[in-house]
Design a protein around this motif. Sequence first.
Motif, short mmCIF file in Angstrom:
data_model
loop_
_atom_site.label_atom_id
_atom_site.label_comp_id
_atom_site.label_asym_id
_atom_site.label_seq_id
_atom_site.Cartn_x
_atom_site.Cartn_y
_atom_site.Cartn_z
N ALA A 107 10.18 33.48 -49.66
CA ALA A 107 9.49 32.28 -50.14
C ALA A 107 10.41 31.48 -51.07
O ALA A 107 10.46 30.24 -51.01
CB ALA A 107 8.20 32.67 -50.86
N ARG A 108 11.14 32.19 -51.93
CA ARG A 108 12.03 31.50 -52.85
C ARG A 108 13.16 30.80 -52.09
O ARG A 108 13.53 29.65 -52.39
CB ARG A 108 12.63 32.48 -53.84
N ARG A 109 13.71 31.49 -51.08
CA ARG A 109 14.81 30.90 -50.32
C ARG A 109 14.36 29.63 -49.61
O ARG A 109 15.06 28.61 -49.63
CB ARG A 109 15.33 31.92 -49.30
N GLN A 110 13.17 29.64 -49.03
CA GLN A 110 12.67 28.47 -48.32
C GLN A 110 12.38 27.32 -49.29
O GLN A 110 12.64 26.16 -48.98
CB GLN A 110 11.40 28.83 -47.55
N ALA A 111 11.84 27.66 -50.45
CA ALA A 111 11.54 26.62 -51.44
C ALA A 111 12.82 25.98 -51.96
O ALA A 111 12.89 24.75 -52.12
CB ALA A 111 10.74 27.22 -52.59
N MET A 112 13.85 26.80 -52.20
CA MET A 112 15.11 26.25 -52.69
C MET A 112 15.78 25.40 -51.62
O MET A 112 16.42 24.38 -51.91
CB MET A 112 16.05 27.38 -53.12
N ARG A 113 15.66 25.80 -50.37
CA ARG A 113 16.22 24.99 -49.30
C ARG A 113 15.50 23.65 -49.21
O ARG A 113 16.14 22.61 -49.03
CB ARG A 113 16.11 25.75 -47.98
N PHE A 114 14.18 23.70 -49.33
CA PHE A 114 13.42 22.44 -49.32
C PHE A 114 13.82 21.56 -50.50
O PHE A 114 13.94 20.34 -50.36
CB PHE A 114 11.92 22.74 -49.38
N GLN A 120 15.32 22.54 -38.46
CA GLN A 120 16.20 23.56 -39.02
C GLN A 120 15.41 24.80 -39.43
O GLN A 120 15.81 25.93 -39.13
CB GLN A 120 16.95 22.99 -40.22
N MET A 121 14.28 24.59 -40.09
CA MET A 121 13.48 25.74 -40.52
C MET A 121 12.82 26.43 -39.33
O MET A 121 12.62 27.65 -39.34
CB MET A 121 12.45 25.29 -41.54
N ALA A 122 12.48 25.68 -38.29
CA ALA A 122 11.92 26.30 -37.09
C ALA A 122 12.94 27.21 -36.42
O ALA A 122 12.61 28.31 -35.95
CB ALA A 122 11.46 25.21 -36.12
#
Length: 615
Positions: A546-553, A588-590
């Motif tokens: 969750a943290r990795r996805q939030a930081m990428r966003f 990219q996230m998909a």
Amino acid sequence: MEHAPAWLTNSLIYLSAAVIAVPLSRAIGLGSILGYLAAGIAIGPWGLGLVTNVEDILHFAEFGVVLMLFLIGLELEPRRLWSLRRPIFGWGSAQVLGCAVLLFAAGVAAGAPWRTSLVAALGLALSSTAIALQVMGERHLLPTSSGQAGFSILLFQDVAAIPILALIPLLGGVVDDGHAPGGPAWLEALRTVAVIGGIVLGGRLLLRPLLRIIARSRTQEIFTAAALLLVVAIAALMQMVGLSMALGAFLAGVLLAESEYRRELETDIEPFKGLLLGLFFIAVGMSIDFGVLARSPGTMALIVVALLALKAAVIWSIAGPMGIPAAERPVFTLLLAQGGEFAFVVFQAAAGARVFPAETSSLLIGAVAVSMLLTPLLLVLVDKFVLPRYSSGRRTLEEISTPQDAPVIIAGFGRYGQIIGRLLNAEGIRATVLDHDADMVEAARAFGYKVFYGDATRLDLLRTAGAETAHVLVVAVDDQEQSLRIIDLVREHFPHLELVARARDVTHWNALRDRGVVRVEREVFESSLRSGRTVLELLGHAPHEARRQAMRFRRHNLELFEKMYPHHRDRARMIAVVKAGRQQLEEQMARERAENEERKTKGDERMPGWDEGST
């Protein structure tokens, strides 16, 4: 020995009277306007008799009102003025017509001829733009709902003065035969449209390039002269076709509101506006005909009381539907209940057109001047006896007065500024904190914080707060317009200060970037991102995922903002950039989700590093 020229003697008299009377008036709590009026009475025909050419001085001093309207126009961008069209023409017409009907009925009931009652009612329905806006500015009311409403009504009154003056020849002994003084009526109308169109087109196409050329000369006095020439020329054009000089100056200000030279124009014209407005109030004091008052004291008192009472009743009745808070209604009502400077012109024109005799004109002009003289006194009474009932226990605080020397200044100590202040305090870094909300200051002081009461949009208070020696200014105020005014003021007078600003939304962020502020944080972005991470975890994502996805966003969003900024004035292009960026991120996230699922099916539970995608 040669005698001093008249203009030099008169200048000595005006300046001496102002320097003596205004500080005394402010010292006893009566305000500067009453000081100017008292100075005018003292040196005028009914005082020491030092000045007798009151009419000439009054006409010259009216240019102070013209400059004031120009400066107000500079603060209003065209789209903001368009958003005020309903209060200007809706509530403005309601105020003028409502007051005129009641005053007309009172005049007829008193036995005055209907023509006299009609012109008197229309003239008395107008209010003093100079006094009202001056008081609103001193009390920081212009950004409030009552300030915006009052400004809208006053602007409509300036427009309404034009048809009122056009109506007077039809009512008097000078009957209009369909031809204006300068030619046929249709030709005068065409000239009017041409002048207004010329101002609009010139403001859009010519003024900015012209100011740019003058600015390149790097001669400050020439730019100041050009600024004054601009206002004088437009005022002359408007008067040439029989329109309001103040209205023309206001229109020119609006057209230059988006100009890069707006602040420079304000800085150059502000001193002239202040001096000429003071001279205007002195001239009003000199114009009070105490001879008429002495001959008809009862009639004069009756007119003044009826003027203030009937107008106050109408204005108070529309204040509620206009959405003005109850605590702001007393001052709003009183400022619009007084007579106005345009009434002098209306009554003088009516006497010239033989609508009523000169004695009646002097009586009405005297009543208007007395109402303007009484307004500052009534404001003192309102402040002392009326407003405390609305204050709900709020205390009056003294503004910051002791010079500070902290390396950091924080403007605004709400939920955003408090976090920054507490962090600096924990690190042992001194900060000077300013806030203009008395309740907030009291609450912060109760918890042991050292917060000063003061408005950071004021240059003198910023200097007192130590802006000349500080290193960093944090702009954390809630109001977007106030935030931008602080930025503009600091850029002009304290260019060495490093700026850290709070942005409420994308529009505010872009406006700050336009001003060269690069250290901008959106107030809810980080907290919203944290909440998004929590939602992902609740839906089954591992905390590190969750943290990795939030930081990428987060990184993508910041990059997207930088791509959007060059196109923020082109809505279509900006929308296209946003859509493309969003689609790129989703794709990219998909792909990453698909790769993760593929690894899981192969039994490979390893995930990208904890900090991958972070910034």
